[in-house]
Design an enzyme around this catalytic site. Structure first.
Site, PDB file in Angstrom:
ATOM      1  N   HIS A   1     -45.480 -21.569  11.765  1.00  0.00           N
ATOM      2  CA  HIS A   1     -46.367 -22.094  10.718  1.00  0.00           C
ATOM      3  C   HIS A   1     -46.210 -23.604  10.655  1.00  0.00           C
ATOM      4  CE1 HIS A   1     -43.110 -21.626   7.283  1.00  0.00           C
ATOM      5  NE2 HIS A   1     -42.711 -22.409   8.260  1.00  0.00           N
TER       6      HIS A   1
ATOM      7  N   SER B   1     -40.248 -20.151  11.744  1.00  0.00           N
ATOM      8  CA  SER B   1     -40.383 -21.561  11.403  1.00  0.00           C
ATOM      9  C   SER B   1     -39.605 -22.424  12.403  1.00  0.00           C
ATOM     10  CB  SER B   1     -39.906 -21.756   9.956  1.00  0.00           C
ATOM     11  OG  SER B   1     -40.181 -23.037   9.478  1.00  0.00           O
TER      12      SER B   1
END
Length: 209
Positions: free
Chosen positions: A136, A111
């Site tokens: 993501h 992330s």
């Protein structure tokens, strides 16, 4: 990545911090291990990205720039990600200061951790062979009136677009591919991260850099 502030995280909660004792003409001097490594221009991001950890990293980046604006800084990352706003404060500081920031993934960079790994100086972004990288889109969990939810949804989409454009710039991937590949959790090995452009090289030994 979470657009809300992550819960406070105390680096000391990792456990007992080892001390290093150095001998000098004035006698012995003891450092905690992270302070000693800071003298070698090494910074760690270990654990979630939140306001506490971001402030520590930003302060160290600024300190090392003041110490020597012409020497590289080495940024070691082992993070599951966290707050977007906290992470962007680190990102902006990395781009703002004069020294090159070399990034190295140890363990995982997921992330916002992956975003910061990718944001290192071109040619100086590395990962160890068994580390993992995950990219993501940002996460949001706002609750409230419908009109407020709509406002926050618009903000999340704006943040997603901004993050994707920055990652496209640093990785060299087309924006359309970044948008597709970050639509869901996307896990990459160190070798796959290098092929994708998130890092420049997988390191097996220190002298391989």
């Amino acid at each position: 990545m979470n657009i809300d502030n992550a819960s406070n995280w105390d680096p000391q909660a990792l456990g007992l911090v080892p001390m290093v004792v150095e001998q000098s003409g004035r006698g012995e001097r003891a450092y905690d291990i992270y302070s000693r490594l800071l003298k070698e221009r090494v910074i760690f991001l270990v654990g979630p990205v939140n306001d506490v950890t971001a402030n520590l990293v930003v302060a160290q980046l600024l300190f090392l720039e003041a110490e020597n604006p012409d020497k590289d800084i080495y940024f070691y990352i082992n993070s599951p990600g966290g707050s977007v706003t906290a992470g962007m404060s680190i990102y902006d500081t990395m781009q703002f200061i004069k020294p090159d920031v070399s990034t190295l993934c140890i363990g995982q960079a997921a992330s916002m951790g992956a975003f910061l790994l990718n944001a290192g100086a071109k040619g100086k972004r590395f990962a160890l062979p068994n580390s993992r990288v995950m990219i993501h889109q940002p996460l949001g969990g706002f609750q409230g009136q419908a009109s407020d939810i709509a406002i926050h949804a618009k903000e999340i989409l704006s943040i997603r677009d901004r993050l994707n454009r920055i990652m496209a710039e640093h990785s060299g991937q087309p924006l359309e591919r970044i948008e597709k590949d970050t639509d869901r959790d996307n896990f990459l090995s160190a070798a796959e991260a290098a092929e994708y452009g998130l890092i420049d090289k997988v390191l097996t030994r220190r002298d391989a850099a």
